[in-house]
Design a protein around this motif. Sequence first.
Motif, PDB file in Angstrom:
ATOM      1  N   ASP A 137      64.731 -29.479 -50.474  1.00  0.00           N
ATOM      2  CA  ASP A 137      64.826 -30.578 -49.517  1.00  0.00           C
ATOM      3  C   ASP A 137      63.471 -30.750 -48.825  1.00  0.00           C
ATOM      4  O   ASP A 137      62.606 -29.876 -48.867  1.00  0.00           O
ATOM      5  N   ASP A 138      63.274 -31.886 -48.175  1.00  0.00           N
ATOM      6  CA  ASP A 138      61.976 -32.221 -47.608  1.00  0.00           C
ATOM      7  C   ASP A 138      61.528 -31.233 -46.535  1.00  0.00           C
ATOM      8  O   ASP A 138      60.347 -30.885 -46.467  1.00  0.00           O
ATOM      9  N   ALA A 139      62.448 -30.790 -45.700  1.00  0.00           N
ATOM     10  CA  ALA A 139      62.076 -29.870 -44.623  1.00  0.00           C
ATOM     11  C   ALA A 139      61.530 -28.557 -45.184  1.00  0.00           C
ATOM     12  O   ALA A 139      60.505 -28.049 -44.722  1.00  0.00           O
ATOM     13  N   PHE A 140      62.189 -28.023 -46.202  1.00  0.00           N
ATOM     14  CA  PHE A 140      61.727 -26.764 -46.798  1.00  0.00           C
ATOM     15  C   PHE A 140      60.457 -26.982 -47.618  1.00  0.00           C
ATOM     16  O   PHE A 140      59.546 -26.163 -47.585  1.00  0.00           O
ATOM     17  N   ALA A 141      60.397 -28.096 -48.354  1.00  0.00           N
ATOM     18  CA  ALA A 141      59.231 -28.377 -49.190  1.00  0.00           C
ATOM     19  C   ALA A 141      57.970 -28.554 -48.352  1.00  0.00           C
ATOM     20  O   ALA A 141      56.874 -28.243 -48.807  1.00  0.00           O
ATOM     21  N   ASN A 142      58.101 -29.038 -47.114  1.00  0.00           N
ATOM     22  CA  ASN A 142      56.943 -29.247 -46.249  1.00  0.00           C
ATOM     23  C   ASN A 142      56.586 -28.028 -45.410  1.00  0.00           C
ATOM     24  O   ASN A 142      55.588 -28.049 -44.699  1.00  0.00           O
ATOM     25  N   SER A 143      57.390 -26.977 -45.494  1.00  0.00           N
ATOM     26  CA  SER A 143      57.051 -25.748 -44.775  1.00  0.00           C
ATOM     27  C   SER A 143      55.914 -25.047 -45.507  1.00  0.00           C
ATOM     28  O   SER A 143      55.596 -25.351 -46.659  1.00  0.00           O
ATOM     29  N   SER A 144      55.298 -24.105 -44.849  1.00  0.00           N
ATOM     30  CA  SER A 144      54.197 -23.364 -45.461  1.00  0.00           C
ATOM     31  C   SER A 144      54.662 -22.633 -46.715  1.00  0.00           C
ATOM     32  O   SER A 144      53.993 -22.647 -47.752  1.00  0.00           O
ATOM     33  N   PHE A 145      55.817 -21.992 -46.631  1.00  0.00           N
ATOM     34  CA  PHE A 145      56.357 -21.269 -47.786  1.00  0.00           C
ATOM     35  C   PHE A 145      56.698 -22.233 -48.917  1.00  0.00           C
ATOM     36  O   PHE A 145      56.411 -21.964 -50.088  1.00  0.00           O
ATOM     37  N   GLY A 146      57.295 -23.368 -48.581  1.00  0.00           N
ATOM     38  CA  GLY A 146      57.653 -24.367 -49.586  1.00  0.00           C
ATOM     39  C   GLY A 146      56.440 -24.919 -50.304  1.00  0.00           C
ATOM     40  O   GLY A 146      56.454 -25.101 -51.528  1.00  0.00           O
ATOM     41  N   ARG A 147      55.370 -25.181 -49.563  1.00  0.00           N
ATOM     42  CA  ARG A 147      54.128 -25.651 -50.206  1.00  0.00           C
ATOM     43  C   ARG A 147      53.562 -24.577 -51.132  1.00  0.00           C
ATOM     44  O   ARG A 147      53.033 -24.892 -52.194  1.00  0.00           O
ATOM     45  N   GLY A 148      53.679 -23.317 -50.713  1.00  0.00           N
ATOM     46  CA  GLY A 148      53.214 -22.227 -51.566  1.00  0.00           C
ATOM     47  C   GLY A 148      54.004 -22.140 -52.856  1.00  0.00           C
ATOM     48  O   GLY A 148      53.444 -21.920 -53.936  1.00  0.00           O
ATOM     49  N   ILE A 149      55.313 -22.306 -52.756  1.00  0.00           N
ATOM     50  CA  ILE A 149      56.166 -22.274 -53.952  1.00  0.00           C
ATOM     51  C   ILE A 149      55.821 -23.431 -54.882  1.00  0.00           C
ATOM     52  O   ILE A 149      55.714 -23.261 -56.098  1.00  0.00           O
ATOM     53  N   LYS A 150      55.624 -24.611 -54.303  1.00  0.00           N
ATOM     54  CA  LYS A 150      55.286 -25.779 -55.127  1.00  0.00           C
ATOM     55  C   LYS A 150      53.925 -25.627 -55.801  1.00  0.00           C
ATOM     56  O   LYS A 150      53.682 -26.202 -56.860  1.00  0.00           O
ATOM     57  N   ALA A 151      53.024 -24.846 -55.197  1.00  0.00           N
ATOM     58  CA  ALA A 151      51.682 -24.683 -55.747  1.00  0.00           C
ATOM     59  C   ALA A 151      51.631 -23.707 -56.917  1.00  0.00           C
ATOM     60  O   ALA A 151      50.644 -23.660 -57.641  1.00  0.00           O
ATOM     61  N   ARG A 152      52.684 -22.916 -57.114  1.00  0.00           N
ATOM     62  CA  ARG A 152      52.694 -21.941 -58.207  1.00  0.00           C
ATOM     63  C   ARG A 152      52.653 -22.654 -59.551  1.00  0.00           C
ATOM     64  O   ARG A 152      53.320 -23.661 -59.769  1.00  0.00           O
ATOM     65  N   ASN A 153      51.886 -22.102 -60.470  1.00  0.00           N
ATOM     66  CA  ASN A 153      51.733 -22.690 -61.796  1.00  0.00           C
ATOM     67  C   ASN A 153      52.740 -22.058 -62.754  1.00  0.00           C
ATOM     68  O   ASN A 153      52.395 -21.150 -63.519  1.00  0.00           O
ATOM     69  N   LEU A 154      53.972 -22.544 -62.725  1.00  0.00           N
ATOM     70  CA  LEU A 154      55.004 -21.986 -63.600  1.00  0.00           C
ATOM     71  C   LEU A 154      54.760 -22.350 -65.062  1.00  0.00           C
ATOM     72  O   LEU A 154      55.068 -21.562 -65.949  1.00  0.00           O
ATOM     73  N   LYS A 155      54.207 -23.519 -65.310  1.00  0.00           N
ATOM     74  CA  LYS A 155      53.888 -23.887 -66.700  1.00  0.00           C
ATOM     75  C   LYS A 155      52.871 -22.904 -67.281  1.00  0.00           C
ATOM     76  O   LYS A 155      52.970 -22.508 -68.433  1.00  0.00           O
ATOM     77  N   GLY A 156      51.906 -22.505 -66.468  1.00  0.00           N
ATOM     78  CA  GLY A 156      50.917 -21.518 -66.914  1.00  0.00           C
ATOM     79  C   GLY A 156      51.550 -20.168 -67.191  1.00  0.00           C
ATOM     80  O   GLY A 156      51.189 -19.483 -68.147  1.00  0.00           O
ATOM     81  N   LEU A 157      52.508 -19.764 -66.343  1.00  0.00           N
ATOM     82  CA  LEU A 157      53.208 -18.493 -66.562  1.00  0.00           C
ATOM     83  C   LEU A 157      54.044 -18.554 -67.836  1.00  0.00           C
ATOM     84  O   LEU A 157      54.074 -17.592 -68.612  1.00  0.00           O
ATOM     85  N   ILE A 158      54.704 -19.676 -68.053  1.00  0.00           N
ATOM     86  CA  ILE A 158      55.495 -19.847 -69.277  1.00  0.00           C
ATOM     87  C   ILE A 158      54.577 -19.745 -70.498  1.00  0.00           C
ATOM     88  O   ILE A 158      54.864 -19.013 -71.447  1.00  0.00           O
ATOM     89  N   LEU A 159      53.464 -20.459 -70.461  1.00  0.00           N
ATOM     90  CA  LEU A 159      52.527 -20.446 -71.590  1.00  0.00           C
ATOM     91  C   LEU A 159      51.960 -19.046 -71.812  1.00  0.00           C
ATOM     92  O   LEU A 159      51.922 -18.556 -72.949  1.00  0.00           O
ATOM     93  N   THR A 160      51.549 -18.392 -70.735  1.00  0.00           N
ATOM     94  CA  THR A 160      50.959 -17.063 -70.854  1.00  0.00           C
ATOM     95  C   THR A 160      51.946 -16.056 -71.421  1.00  0.00           C
ATOM     96  O   THR A 160      51.624 -15.298 -72.337  1.00  0.00           O
ATOM     97  N   SER A 161      53.166 -16.039 -70.891  1.00  0.00           N
ATOM     98  CA  SER A 161      54.140 -15.062 -71.388  1.00  0.00           C
ATOM     99  C   SER A 161      54.521 -15.349 -72.839  1.00  0.00           C
ATOM    100  O   SER A 161      54.663 -14.420 -73.638  1.00  0.00           O
ATOM    101  N   ASN A 162      54.639 -16.627 -73.205  1.00  0.00           N
ATOM    102  CA  ASN A 162      54.971 -16.969 -74.594  1.00  0.00           C
ATOM    103  C   ASN A 162      53.845 -16.580 -75.548  1.00  0.00           C
ATOM    104  O   ASN A 162      54.098 -16.032 -76.625  1.00  0.00           O
ATOM    105  N   VAL A 163      52.605 -16.841 -75.152  1.00  0.00           N
ATOM    106  CA  VAL A 163      51.469 -16.500 -76.009  1.00  0.00           C
ATOM    107  C   VAL A 163      51.367 -14.982 -76.162  1.00  0.00           C
ATOM    108  O   VAL A 163      51.170 -14.466 -77.273  1.00  0.00           O
TER     109      VAL A 163
END
Length: 117
Positions: free
Chosen positions: A76-102
């Motif tokens: 939700d917007d309130a959580f996404a705009n919190s400091s923790f929420g912005r940190g979670i959104k900044a994580r590169n999950l696509k990179g983790l998926i690619l790295t673990s698969n490779v």
Amino acid sequence: MDPQLRSQISMHRLDHYYDIMRTSIFAFVGLAAIIGFGPEGLALPLIVLVIGVTAYGVLAGKTALEDVENLRGDMDDAFANSSFGRGIKARNLKGLILTSNVLLGLIGLAELIAIVL
């Protein structure tokens, strides 16, 4: 979706990802021990096991991380705009998926080469 439920599901899927990776790595270590120290003549069963472990790690791990990524998009917007929420959104999950698969693919390939040679 309730934020607490989303968080709980996300944590369970991350735990599931860790379980998948741990199982895959332990299986690869066991297979490497059999390849290196086991009897000769087990090439075909070992090839099938290496392919199975690699496919399991890649497909199941990717699915678990994609679920976490989808849950991240449901914040939700309130959580996404919190400091923790912005940190979670900044994580590169696509990179983790690619790295673990490779990495899992390379381990599987290395074991297949070791079996054939």
